[in-house]
Scaffold this motif. Structure first.
Motif, PDB file in Angstrom:
ATOM      1  N   GLU A   1     -52.483  10.992  -8.518  1.00 26.63           N
ATOM      2  CA  GLU A   1     -51.147  11.266  -8.867  1.00 26.63           C
ATOM      3  C   GLU A   1     -50.552  10.051  -9.492  1.00 26.63           C
ATOM      4  O   GLU A   1     -49.636   9.783 -10.381  1.00 26.63           O
ATOM      5  CB  GLU A   1     -50.476  12.253  -8.060  1.00 26.63           C
ATOM      6  CG  GLU A   1     -48.914  12.613  -8.787  1.00 26.63           C
ATOM      7  CD  GLU A   1     -49.076  13.463  -9.874  1.00 26.63           C
ATOM      8  OE1 GLU A   1     -48.296  13.446 -10.838  1.00 26.63           O
ATOM      9  OE2 GLU A   1     -50.178  14.182 -10.163  1.00 26.63           O
ATOM     10  N   LYS A   2     -50.752   8.826  -8.370  1.00 27.12           N
ATOM     11  CA  LYS A   2     -49.774   7.617  -8.615  1.00 27.12           C
ATOM     12  C   LYS A   2     -50.332   7.015  -9.506  1.00 27.12           C
ATOM     13  O   LYS A   2     -49.760   6.199 -10.404  1.00 27.12           O
ATOM     14  CB  LYS A   2     -50.185   6.720  -7.107  1.00 27.12           C
ATOM     15  CG  LYS A   2     -49.145   5.820  -7.098  1.00 27.12           C
ATOM     16  CD  LYS A   2     -49.697   5.057  -5.687  1.00 27.12           C
ATOM     17  CE  LYS A   2     -48.783   3.729  -5.480  1.00 27.12           C
ATOM     18  NZ  LYS A   2     -49.186   3.125  -4.191  1.00 27.12           N
TER      19      LYS A   2
ATOM     20  N   GLU B   1     -49.057   8.399 -12.830  1.00 28.95           N
ATOM     21  CA  GLU B   1     -47.716   8.148 -13.361  1.00 28.95           C
ATOM     22  C   GLU B   1     -47.513   6.830 -14.058  1.00 28.95           C
ATOM     23  O   GLU B   1     -46.923   6.627 -15.091  1.00 28.95           O
ATOM     24  CB  GLU B   1     -46.795   8.067 -12.055  1.00 28.95           C
ATOM     25  CG  GLU B   1     -46.506   9.302 -11.418  1.00 28.95           C
ATOM     26  CD  GLU B   1     -45.936   9.338  -9.936  1.00 28.95           C
ATOM     27  OE1 GLU B   1     -45.424   8.294  -9.837  1.00 28.95           O
ATOM     28  OE2 GLU B   1     -45.874  10.283  -9.238  1.00 28.95           O
TER      29      GLU B   1
ATOM     30  N   TRP C   1     -48.833   7.565 -17.729  1.00 30.34           N
ATOM     31  CA  TRP C   1     -47.910   8.190 -18.477  1.00 30.34           C
ATOM     32  C   TRP C   1     -47.072   6.958 -18.968  1.00 30.34           C
ATOM     33  O   TRP C   1     -46.588   7.107 -20.097  1.00 30.34           O
ATOM     34  CB  TRP C   1     -47.077   9.158 -17.969  1.00 30.34           C
ATOM     35  CG  TRP C   1     -48.008  10.513 -17.355  1.00 30.34           C
ATOM     36  CD1 TRP C   1     -49.133  10.781 -18.126  1.00 30.34           C
ATOM     37  CD2 TRP C   1     -47.739  11.102 -16.482  1.00 30.34           C
ATOM     38  NE1 TRP C   1     -49.468  12.104 -17.684  1.00 30.34           N
ATOM     39  CE2 TRP C   1     -48.552  12.383 -16.233  1.00 30.34           C
ATOM     40  CE3 TRP C   1     -46.781  11.201 -15.179  1.00 30.34           C
ATOM     41  CZ2 TRP C   1     -48.866  13.461 -15.549  1.00 30.34           C
ATOM     42  CZ3 TRP C   1     -46.949  12.301 -14.248  1.00 30.34           C
ATOM     43  CH2 TRP C   1     -47.933  13.461 -14.392  1.00 30.34           C
TER      44      TRP C   1
END
Length: 127
Positions: free
Chosen positions: A12-13, A16, A19
């Motif tokens: 997830e890190k 981010e 993105w």
């Protein structure tokens, strides 16, 4: 029916950061080389900003972006699942798009079980 197992995933890190890079650069690509200056640090480029060599391996996608690795490195690591992560700091390459953010991508490896290895997604090779 057995589903194909992915060779690559993302934390997830790291997602981010991806993105953020997508908003700035658009389509991306990843390439992990096998030595010299960049070591085995995964590099992130604008799509088309790096040209894989003949027979390099595209082992999957991260957020729809191709993840390529050096053909020789693939032969060494083909029994492993790659998880793309990110840490604070500057990696040895410095050409990767996350570098100005004070971040560097890294890979965590996990060996596939024999059952997983038999059911992996196919690898695409560059020509």
């Amino acid at each position: 029916m057995q589903t194909n197992i992915s060779r690559v995933s993302v934390t997830e890190k790291a997602l981010e950061v991806i993105w953020e890079l997508e908003r700035k650069y658009g389509e991306l690509m990843f390439y992990q080389a096998g030595g010299c200056c960049e070591g085995t640090q995964p590099q992130c480029f604008e799509k088309g900003g790096f040209f894989p060599r003949m027979n390099d391996a595209m082992i999957g996608t991260i957020n729809s972006h191709e993840f390529w690795i050096d053909r020789d490195l693939f032969e060494y690591w083909k029994y492993s699942h790659f998880t793309l992560d990110v840490v604070d700091g500057f990696g040895p390459g410095g050409f990767s798009l996350e570098t100005p953010l004070g971040k560097t991508f890294k890979i965590e490896y996990k060996l596939f079980t024999p059952e997983e290895f038999e059911n992996l997604e196919p690898v695409k090779r560059s020509e």
